[in-house]
Write an enzyme that holds these catalytic residues in place. Sequence first.
Site, PDB file in Angstrom:
ATOM      1  NE  ARG A   6      -2.380  -0.550   3.650  1.00  0.00           N
ATOM      2  CZ  ARG A   6      -2.876   0.140   4.671  1.00  0.00           C
ATOM      3  NH1 ARG A   6      -4.018   0.790   4.525  1.00  0.00           N
ATOM      4  NH2 ARG A   6      -2.253   0.189   5.825  1.00  0.00           N
ATOM      5  CB  SER A  47       5.482  -6.170   8.331  1.00  0.00           C
ATOM      6  OG  SER A  47       4.773  -4.956   8.395  1.00  0.00           O
ATOM      7  CG  ASP A  76       3.710  -5.273  11.193  1.00  0.00           C
ATOM      8  OD1 ASP A  76       4.695  -5.464  11.924  1.00  0.00           O
ATOM      9  OD2 ASP A  76       2.978  -6.189  10.781  1.00  0.00           O
TER      10      ASP A  76
END
Length: 891
Positions: free
Chosen positions: A594, A655, A709
Amino acid sequence: MLHLPGGQTPLWNHMDSVEPAGLQPGKRASGCPQKGLFQPSDSSELVQECLQQFKVTRTQLQQIQASLLDSMEQALTGEASPAPGVRMLPTYVGSTPHGNEQGNFVVLELGASGASLRVLWVTLTGIKGQRVEPKSQEFVIPQEVVLGTGQQLFDFAAHCLFEFLGAHSVGNQGLQLGFSFSFPCHQTGLDRVRWRGNRDSGWRGNAAPMKAFGSVTQLFCPQSTLISWTKGFRCSGVEGQDVVQLLRDAIQRQGAYSIDVVAVVNDTVGTMMGCEPGVGSCEVGLVIDTGTNVCYMEEARHVAMLDEDRGRTCISVEWGSFNDDGALGPVLTTFDHALDHASLNPGAQRFEKMIGGLYLGELVRLVLAHLAQHRVLFGGYTSPALLSQGSILLEHVAEMEDPTTGAARVHTILQELGLSPEASDAELVQRVCAAVCSRAAQLCAAALAAILSRLQRSREQQILQVTVATGGQVLERHPRFRGILQETVKLLASECNVSFIPSVDGGGRGVAMVTAVAARLAAHRRLLEETLAPFRLSHEQLATVQTQMREAMAKGLRREASSLRMLPTYVRATPDGSERGDFLALDLGGTNFRVLLVRVAEGGVQIVNQVYSIPECVAQGSGQQLFDHIVDCIVDFQQKQGLRGQSLPLGFTFSFPCKQLGLDQGILLNWTKGFNASGCEGQDVVYLLREAIKRRQAVELNVVAIVNDTVGTMMSCGYEDPRCEMGLIVGTGTNACYMEELQNVAGVAGDSGHMCINMEWGAFGDDGSLGMLSTCFDVRVDQASINPGKQRFEKMISGMYLGEIVRHILLHLTSLGVLFQGQQTQRLQTRDIFKTKFLSEIESFANLVAATVRELAPRCVVTFLQSEDGSGKGAALVTAVACRLAQMACV
């Protein structure tokens, strides 16, 4: 068209206009059995007026149907009054027979046919096996036992049971008994389970959540508490007691046989379950014997007391107690009132007293005695027998109504009562029998139509196809009753296509069927618990894990060998609410990537984002391919958002396990979650991103921070609540972070203030410390993974692996025959076919976490906040805090 004895026309022909002249609508002739009131001078008029009381209109039947249906639905939803019209008792029978039930079973029937009990030896051979007829013996219960103490009754039952077993030379090994107890009872389950463990012992109903610590042992026994006696029984000390325990105690007092009471079953349920496999959807059981009742398969989600939303359960309606004055009042006769007043339970079981076999003969007797006393029958003579309660029985009524031999039987039966009937008397007696039984059949049909309407409504079917299993002496010995019942059901439930099938062995086979199912379920439940026992962790086991993790954390912070890396993130503060500005955020942690534009303003945070996919060939290719693809996505996003040429601060959520050397420096330790891009492990991923930006040219990006994350999750919630100092993610993978005292973090300059530590706890236990908790299913999942022996903690709790653990458990239970009738499917053997999202839909993984934390950390008051887009919003907030701190340093 129905034809009644004595030349009567079918009741349907005048159903809406049968009220006697001179009576107000809804009233009944009240003077017939009472002396001192005006009586018609003509005998035929008196006969007509008495028999007219037993006629019911179609409108009245529809009112009874609607009233009973309303009472049923109120009871199902728990909205019924303290004395409900019908009880709607769950029987915990969850399905009708499959046809593969096998074995030998003992059945004890009590209360199905009045003051008698029956013992059966039933052999089930499955749908393909040759049928074996059951052995049975009936025992008459003495009146002094029927009205005596509970111990007398159950001792008598145990004595009869052992007498039967002795006469048939039955062995004494592993006898399984099904107990048919045909009185209103409250069941907490078909069986109940007692857990024995290191703690948390005690009885638990099988509908309650199961919780046990340590090893467990199970004992199975049914439980059924008598609500009230019916059918003329009144044994003391039984109402409110568990009748199965009373039976077990009596069996132990006898001491001759070892018998396991496996299931307790209502005779109506036994009737339904005894329906031959293959006859259709048999989901209703109807019994009209001494008493009457009905059961049916209800959607479990509609039964409030079960708290279940899947499957079906058999409901015992207990309609004998139905007594709605508004619906039943207009069809109650003076003879019904007289019968009720003389019964053992006045005011109770009113509906049963209108249609049950124990009462039909008595109603006929009352009418005949009344007509004789008014010189309409027997020349005005009444014998002592005719005036004695119970002298006319159901079988007498059925025999006198018989169209071929009825007239002769009338003379014989009446002579046995000490009467001398004339030819005209016989015809009139037959008319009385027909009137009483016709009304009973019609009332029964109206009530059954309510059940069928309920089924049709809950199944949402235009035309309901259903089979009704029938049992009891009234239906077995009275063909005319059965015919009226079927015709009336057609009239009142035209949207239902109903087949009526007589039960096998008076329901005894059905009781054996339930017993077989219960025994199989008990064995399956034992195998299930043995399989799941390793997953039920004791308080001591969890406390050990807690201690091991605390020790591993301390070692990791000191930079000693540990399965917890305890990585500094160089995030030194959480948001204080003064952060402002526009920021870009990147989120890479799975198969989707994203790009976000995050605007932090006084009114809150606004986010615009776009999702881009990462093809498997890129995730498994070279590092240059991966980061070039990421930059291409960023450029595309900037163009669409009109940001081309702007250099906004950027936070990069990455992450994967990284060792950070600074806020904008992160060395990738190893790939996880299916990524394996070459040339990245051991490299600074921010440097790799900046190099890709240079290759693209004409793109300006200011990479301020690399963010795990989990840290982003903490920062996202920290913007809403400054007290938030921990982040927890349980998703595809799992991790945690928290704000640590800087003085405890080795290798980082300074000893004042705080720093967020990325625990990377997915690797906890890679040193073998979690071996005591690892099951064979965990081992299989680990061996099939791309990184065997690594991320052991993550493989026990995260979404990427839970579905696979469950799949392996399902395969194991199927191989044991516990699930899916032992039939393996190819799809279930396909890796990753059982998604973790299925678990989320079935269970709730969050409440249990909070409860266990409270148990293991009682001195900590913990609030759990749901992060909103922690990996995107959080990355931007880390960047915003870094910018704020940099500005403060410049000032």
